[in-house]
Enzyme design. Structure first.
Site, short mmCIF file in Angstrom:
data_model
loop_
_atom_site.label_atom_id
_atom_site.label_comp_id
_atom_site.label_asym_id
_atom_site.label_seq_id
_atom_site.Cartn_x
_atom_site.Cartn_y
_atom_site.Cartn_z
N ILE A 167 0.86 -1.17 0.00
CA ILE A 167 0.00 0.00 0.00
C ILE A 167 0.90 1.22 0.00
O ILE A 167 2.06 1.16 0.44
CB ILE A 167 -0.98 0.03 1.20
CG1 ILE A 167 -0.24 -0.06 2.53
CG2 ILE A 167 -1.99 -1.09 1.09
CD1 ILE A 167 -1.17 0.01 3.74
N ASP A 168 0.39 2.34 -0.52
CA ASP A 168 1.21 3.54 -0.67
C ASP A 168 1.75 4.02 0.67
O ASP A 168 1.15 3.79 1.72
CB ASP A 168 0.39 4.67 -1.31
CG ASP A 168 0.00 4.37 -2.75
OD1 ASP A 168 0.63 3.49 -3.35
OD2 ASP A 168 -0.92 5.03 -3.26
N ARG A 169 2.87 4.72 0.59
CA ARG A 169 3.51 5.25 1.79
C ARG A 169 2.56 6.12 2.61
O ARG A 169 2.53 6.04 3.84
CB ARG A 169 4.75 6.06 1.38
CG ARG A 169 5.50 6.69 2.55
CD ARG A 169 6.75 7.39 2.06
NE ARG A 169 7.52 7.94 3.16
CZ ARG A 169 8.73 8.48 3.03
NH1 ARG A 169 9.29 8.53 1.84
NH2 ARG A 169 9.36 8.95 4.08
#
Length: 337
Positions: A165-167
């Site tokens: 998942i994105d930062r």
């Protein structure tokens, strides 16, 4: 006489799986012979070496493979060679100076990760990943979730991300503690059988009738090296289902369920629908940034709220990650409609 690991033909896996290390005066390890166990079977040789030679640059790993310094069952092998249980891998010595020493997670990161654990058993770990923490190192990030977990769990022989998942996104993140579990969950992802549900606060009034967005997505890399995703007819087929959860003054809290798992899929699909996510500096409008500032939002309002998986024993299990306090505070400060 030197204690041999090999017999004729296949390696004798009844011997010790790893010959005791010798070290030189400089601290560099000597040649090692490592037997592949069942949990390690099925992975590529380059990925196996990246785990065994932690901190060694990928370029160095591919170089020693090309030069034939790495052997599988006494023979040369390619980076993409799939390892089998019982294979014996010759790992050459790598000078300490050529490897970057791993960055130790600070106490703050360690505390956050320990507090973020939603579930853990002998084969699976589920985290409520904090926003701002990358899932893995690279691209200017020295330490990600997986590197920190490996240092915090030194007794775990295997720890790998099931997905990413994105930062700037928070929420449910699956980490496999066994190769068999990783293969099992990857099969569900490929077959689109894994439930992934997100919460997002979007710009404007999301139409209740818009329950899905199907738009092909294409990844592009800018000259700066930044990744951007856009809707493009030549892109990969992508579909997201949506549901309105709560309307606020100039924004809407929605639920987004992934039917495909493309990079930045929810962020680009909401933009394509004309309602970008608040706090999204990459895909938002100028007005979106103003709404986020007025609401006191200091991060991307995107949260992986739920993940559902089929376990190897045939049972189904869902894991829920509560909305972080900073996002709850933002919602509490907005007028409901």
């Amino acid at each position: 006489m030197r204690n041999e690991v090999f017999k004729s033909g296949r390696p004798d896996v009844r011997k010790s799986p790893e010959r005791p290390r010798k070290t030189s005066d400089t601290g560099s390890p000597a040649v090692r012979f490592i037997a592949v166990d069942e949990d390690q079977a099925g992975q590529r040789l380059d990925n196996f070496l990246r785990y065994v030679l932690k901190g060694v640059p990928k370029t160095r790993i591919y170089r020693i493979i090309r030069k034939g310094e790495v052997r599988v069952n006494k023979g040369r092998a390619k980076a993409e060679t799939k390892l089998q249980s019982g294979d014996v891998v010759r790992v050459p010595p790598v000078r300490v100076s050529e490897a970057k020493m791993p960055v130790a997670p600070g106490m703050d990161v360690a505390r956050k990760l320990e507090a973020a654990i939603l579930f853990e058993d002998d084969s699976l770990l589920v985290l409520n990943k904090p926003s701002g923490l990358a899932v893995h190192g690279g691209s200017g990030v020295t330490l990600g979730v997986i590197e920190a977990l490996r240092q915090l769990r030194p007794d775990c022989r295997f720890l790998e991300l099931v997905h990413r998942i994105d930062r700037d996104t928070s929420g449910c993140l699956l980490v496999a503690k066994k190769r068999s579990m990783l293969r099992h969950l990857h099969a569900q992802i490929r077959e689109h059988h894994m439930l992934k549900v997100y919460n997002a606060l979007v710009d404007g009034r999301w139409p209740a009738r818009k329950t899905a967005v199907s738009a092909p997505l294409q990844k592009n890399v800018l000259q700066s090296g930044e990744r951007m995703v856009s809707v493009h007819p030549d892109g990969k087929a992508s579909r997201t289902r949506f549901k309105v959860l709560q309307r606020y003054g100039e924004s809407t809290l929605i639920e987004a369920s992934l039917e495909t798992g493309r990079t930045h899929q929810i962020r680009v699909h909401t933009l394509h629908a004309g309602h970008p996510i608040l706090g999204d500096s990459k895909y938002g409008y100028e007005r979106t940034a103003q709404l986020a500032e007025q609401a006191g939002l200091k991060r991307l309002f995107l949260h992986a709220a739920k993940v559902g998986i089929n376990l190897p024993d045939g049972s189904y299990r869902e894991f829920d990650a509560p909305l972080p306090d900073e996002l709850v505070e933002v919602l509490n400060g907005l007028p409901q409609v």
